[in-house]
Design a protein around this motif. Structure first.
Motif, mmCIF file in Angstrom:
data_model
loop_
_atom_site.group_PDB
_atom_site.id
_atom_site.type_symbol
_atom_site.label_atom_id
_atom_site.label_comp_id
_atom_site.label_asym_id
_atom_site.label_seq_id
_atom_site.Cartn_x
_atom_site.Cartn_y
_atom_site.Cartn_z
ATOM 1 N N TYR A 1 2.120 12.239 -0.053
ATOM 2 C CA TYR A 1 2.590 13.056 1.451
ATOM 3 C C TYR A 1 4.031 13.659 1.240
ATOM 4 O O TYR A 1 4.887 12.688 1.237
ATOM 5 N N ILE B 1 5.810 10.011 0.831
ATOM 6 C CA ILE B 1 4.863 8.795 0.964
ATOM 7 C C ILE B 1 3.892 8.921 -0.241
ATOM 8 O O ILE B 1 2.946 9.623 0.016
ATOM 9 N N HIS B 2 3.727 7.724 -0.860
ATOM 10 C CA HIS B 2 2.526 7.503 -1.890
ATOM 11 C C HIS B 2 1.866 6.345 -1.214
ATOM 12 O O HIS B 2 2.175 5.088 -1.012
ATOM 13 N N ASP B 3 0.561 6.754 -0.812
ATOM 14 C CA ASP B 3 -0.670 5.975 -0.484
ATOM 15 C C ASP B 3 -1.400 5.485 -1.756
ATOM 16 O O ASP B 3 -2.214 5.961 -2.014
ATOM 17 N N LYS B 4 -1.156 3.969 -2.145
ATOM 18 C CA LYS B 4 -1.485 3.769 -3.325
ATOM 19 C C LYS B 4 -3.148 3.467 -2.951
ATOM 20 O O LYS B 4 -3.837 3.652 -3.901
ATOM 21 N N GLN B 5 -3.710 3.003 -1.931
ATOM 22 C CA GLN B 5 -5.132 2.872 -1.665
ATOM 23 C C GLN B 5 -5.807 4.024 -1.764
ATOM 24 O O GLN B 5 -6.904 4.100 -2.244
ATOM 25 N N GLU B 6 -5.287 5.200 -0.998
ATOM 26 C CA GLU B 6 -5.964 6.229 -0.937
ATOM 27 C C GLU B 6 -5.643 7.387 -2.148
ATOM 28 O O GLU B 6 -6.338 8.331 -2.228
ATOM 29 N N ARG C 1 0.670 -1.191 0.079
ATOM 30 C CA ARG C 1 0.128 0.110 0.097
ATOM 31 C C ARG C 1 0.935 1.127 -0.043
ATOM 32 O O ARG C 1 0.495 2.189 -0.664
ATOM 33 N N TYR C 2 1.882 1.115 0.981
ATOM 34 C CA TYR C 2 2.642 2.439 0.988
ATOM 35 C C TYR C 2 4.182 2.247 0.377
ATOM 36 O O TYR C 2 4.608 1.224 0.148
ATOM 37 N N ARG D 1 0.266 17.648 1.128
ATOM 38 C CA ARG D 1 -0.430 16.632 0.746
ATOM 39 C C ARG D 1 -1.187 16.989 -0.854
ATOM 40 O O ARG D 1 -1.591 18.019 -0.680
ATOM 41 N N GLN E 1 -2.756 9.187 -2.657
ATOM 42 C CA GLN E 1 -2.410 10.446 -2.005
ATOM 43 C C GLN E 1 -0.906 10.643 -1.947
ATOM 44 O O GLN E 1 -0.253 9.503 -1.953
ATOM 45 N N GLN F 1 7.620 4.521 0.265
ATOM 46 C CA GLN F 1 8.304 5.746 0.586
ATOM 47 C C GLN F 1 9.653 5.989 -0.056
ATOM 48 O O GLN F 1 10.278 4.922 -0.454
#
Length: 713
Positions: free
Chosen positions: A167, A158-163, A127-128, A187, A165, A130
């Motif tokens: 950061y 940080i890339h949140d693949k699920q959301e 999911r994450y 963000r 987004q 970095q």
């Protein structure tokens, strides 16, 4: 030959070892060469691993059995789904390609945003991701190591693949290599996200009325079918404004609410604002509920804040139903005038209207008939007529109407089209607070009948060019005298090619065209297979006698109307020119309009000249002679220029003028415009407005993935 191993992660030298190393999800390895050794497996050449939708491409990989990890030597490419690509020089990955550490890596999201990092780490869940010591940009990285037009440097992303987004920690925004802003935390949405809460691109503006300021919209998602946008606006003249927009889509309708509350020094009242709302909802049995609300605190607010140029507001609540052969509407309308010199107390600002229509084929007659039932009421808030005001200044009217219209056409052996038409309109009135009507309640009936002759003639010449000539003669019989009725919905009758052969030229129902008359005209049209169409129409109305129904300036007054001339040409490629004029036998023009439109893949031109003879009853105390020009043109590269202009030849002054310039590339959009309003009233002064907005591509979904990426401006 290339070696292939299927089922299992990477088969080891013994079946037992292979069984121990078997992951949950099977993987596939394809390589030019595979070597087995005690505790490890090596693959070289064009190596590809397929595991759970991920694809790894490299020149050499080594599988360490004891650590259950892959060591990958680059250059390597890791494709994780359709929207994410990792490119690196070296990587250490888990056997299922999820948990990973890559060095000298570059992450590409949706083929638009790329992030370069010294190290990239991805958790086992996938999911994450970095990224450390990063540089992010949607601008192409060009040969020679040139700095992108813009970039964001950050200590960590940080890339949140699920959301979906991104950061940023300790971010710095650079333009052409020059630092312009710093953010401890930031963000932003990744390029695959269509909607998310957050700040939108700011817009900077400056004008003579409100000062220099910035609008910073904030977008809030309220589920999949609703959103809210706040738009705070601050200037150097202590102007403060908060705009709000709410949108929601329902299963059977939609709703839009827009408004703002402002505090400024423009008027004596520091608090000003507006509220617009509209919606449509489907009801049972095919009915629709429609509403439209428009209200504002004062007459100049909409112009001061560049909301709208409307000078008459209308709020409406209606229930409608439209079918193939019938129509029904019931509505309430409230009007509010913002025009200088108009007092809403003496305008019919409250209107009720109900109408039912049906189309049918009458038995024995054939053809087509339409019956109409209507009820109408309009009210002024004034309760009496002040001294010096006309007798209708406080007039209220209630009207009930019934109408029947019929027409049928026949075509003779010689090609002559004969049409019979007729009908009757009956209206009952109740008029109050108008001394011009001694009888407050009365009725009238206006029957009419007529016959129309058309003779379309066609000819085809060389090149398959088709010519069509059509003379038309229409004779209408109607009574010459009927009771005078209060006319408020037909004050500005039109005369053009659309109603030359109509039974009445009045748009409303208060007034019906009376008297025996002949509507005459002839048209010619040329159709060219190359895409060109050209035509001309000339026509006139000849009456048995002048009944004085039409005012000078309409082109319809007198025993014979003015001449109507309409000339036009168009091309399927987007070119259109039209000229329409109304003039008398001495070539004195009552109206004239020339329109030219030219639209192509890289340009748009819309210009027109309008002349209207003075008509005080219609709100034109002097002649109108105006030229307007609107254009946009694709300039070199990604630049687009815009211009608009409106000039009044009566006062020999420009009404308004504007210029705009937009740069839209695959990584940024910059929009600049300047607008000058020259007109002035007692409460509105001339002003100049500047606007500037900058929008970065690569954050949130847009249509730029189809644009060819290139270097430089």
């Amino acid at each position: 030959m290339r070696a292939l191993i299927l089922a299992g992660l990477l088969a080891l030298t013994t079946p037992a070892a292979a069984q121990d190393a078997l992951p949950v999800t099977p993987a596939t390895l394809v390589a030019d060469r595979i070597d087995f050794d005690q505790g490890q497996l090596s693959a070289t050449g064009e190596v590809e691993i397929f595991a759970d939708g991920r694809i790894l491409r490299a020149t050499r990989i080594t599988y360490l059995r004891d650590e259950d990890r892959l060591l990958v030597e680059g250059p390597l490419t890791l494709i994780d789904g359709p929207d994410q690509i990792l490119v690196a020089e070296f990587a250490s990955l888990s056997a299922d390609l999820r948990g990973s550490v890559l060095q000298g890596a570059r992450l590409v999201l949706d083929q638009r945003l790329q992030i370069a990092a010294t190290e990239v780490a991805q958790g086992p869940a996938g999911r994450y991701t970095q990224l450390y010591q990063t540089v992010a940009s949607s601008c192409p990285v060009c040969d020679g190591g040139k700095t992108p037009l813009w970039q964001i440097r950050a200590k960590r992303i940080i890339h949140d693949k699920q959301e979906r987004q991104l950061y940023f920690d300790q971010a710095r925004f650079d333009v052409a290599g020059v630092p312009v802003a710093w953010f401890p935390r930031l963000r932003l949405p990744d390029p695959t996200l269509d909607r998310t809460s957050g700040w939108l691109a700011p817009r900077f503006s400056s004008d003579d009325t409100l000062g220099t300021g910035v609008t910073t919209p904030y977008f809030v998602t309220l589920g999949p079918s609703a959103d809210l946008t706040f738009s705070p606006f601050l200037t150097n003249t202590d102007t403060r404004s908060l705009g709000v927009r709410y949108r929601q889509a329902f299963e059977r309708g939609d709703l839009l609410i827009e408004g703002a509350l402002s505090e400024d020094r423009v008027t004596a009242d520091p608090w000003r604002g507006y509220l617009f709302a509209e919606g449509t909802f489907a009801l049972k049995r095919g009915y629709r509920l429609e509403f439209d609300l428009e209200t504002v605190s004062d007459d100049t607010y909409l112009v001061d804040y560049d909301v709208s140029d409307k000078d008459r507001l209308d709020s409406r609540l209606a229930v409608t139903k439209v079918e193939r052969d019938s129509r029904a509407v019931a509505e309430v309308i409230l009007f509010e005038s913002l025009r200088t010199g108009e007092d809403n107390r003496f305008l019919p600002t409250r209107v009720l209207n109900a109408e039912r229509q049906r189309r049918f084929v009458p038995a024995g007659l054939g053809g087509q008939a339409i019956w109409t039932l209507a009820a109408h009421a309009r009210e002024r808030t004034a309760t009496h007529v002040p001294a010096g005001q006309p007798s209708n200044a406080a007039r209220d009217v209630v009207r009930a109407s019934a109408a029947l219209d019929w027409r049928r056409s026949w075509i003779t052996d010689g090609g002559l089209v004969v049409t019979g038409l007729g009908g009757v309109h009956v209206d009952a009135y109740n008029v109050r607070q108008d001394t011009a009507f001694s009888d407050t309640a009365f009725a009238r009936a206006v029957p009419y009948g007529g016959v129309e002759f058309r003779l379309p003639m066609t000819r085809t010449t060389a090149g398959n060019v088709r010519h069509v000539l059509e003379p038309v003669a229409q004779l209408i019989l109607a009574p010459s005298n009927r009771p005078v009725t209060p006319d408020e919905d037909s004050l500005t009758p039109e005369f053009d090619e659309g109603n030359l052969f109509s039974a009445t030229r009045f748009a409303g129902r208060d007034t019906r065209e009376l008297g025996t008359r002949a509507n005459l005209g002839v048209s010619y049209t040329r159709y060219d297979p190359s895409g060109w169409t050209a035509g001309v129409l000339v026509g006139r109305v000849v009456r048995a006698r002048d009944l004085g129904q039409f005012r000078p300036g309409t082109g319809l007054d007198g025993g014979s109307s003015d001449w109507l001339l309409s000339v036009g040409a168009s091309h399927a490629g987007g070119f259109e020119v039209m000229q329409r004029s109304i003039f008398d036998d001495q070539f004195t023009f009552a109206r004239s309009e020339t329109i030219l439109r030219w639209q192509g893949s890289g340009h748009l031109i819309d210009t027109r000249y309008t002349y209207l003879e003075a008509d005080p009853t219609a709100g034109r105390p002097i002649d109108t002679s105006e030229w307007s020009f609107d254009a946009s043109l694709d300039l070199a590269g990604d630049w687009t220029g815009r211009a608009n202009w409106r000039y009044d030849f009566v006062t020999n002054d420009a009404s308004n003028a504007g210029l705009g310039l937009t740069y839209r590339s695959d990584c940024v959009t910059v929009d600049f415009d300047v607008e000058r309003r020259f007109t002035s009233t007692a409460s509105l002064q001339p002003s100049t407005r500047f606007g500037l907005s900058v929008e970065l591509a690569g954050f949130g979904a847009d249509d730029r993935r189809t644009r060819a990426r290139k270097c430089g401006l």
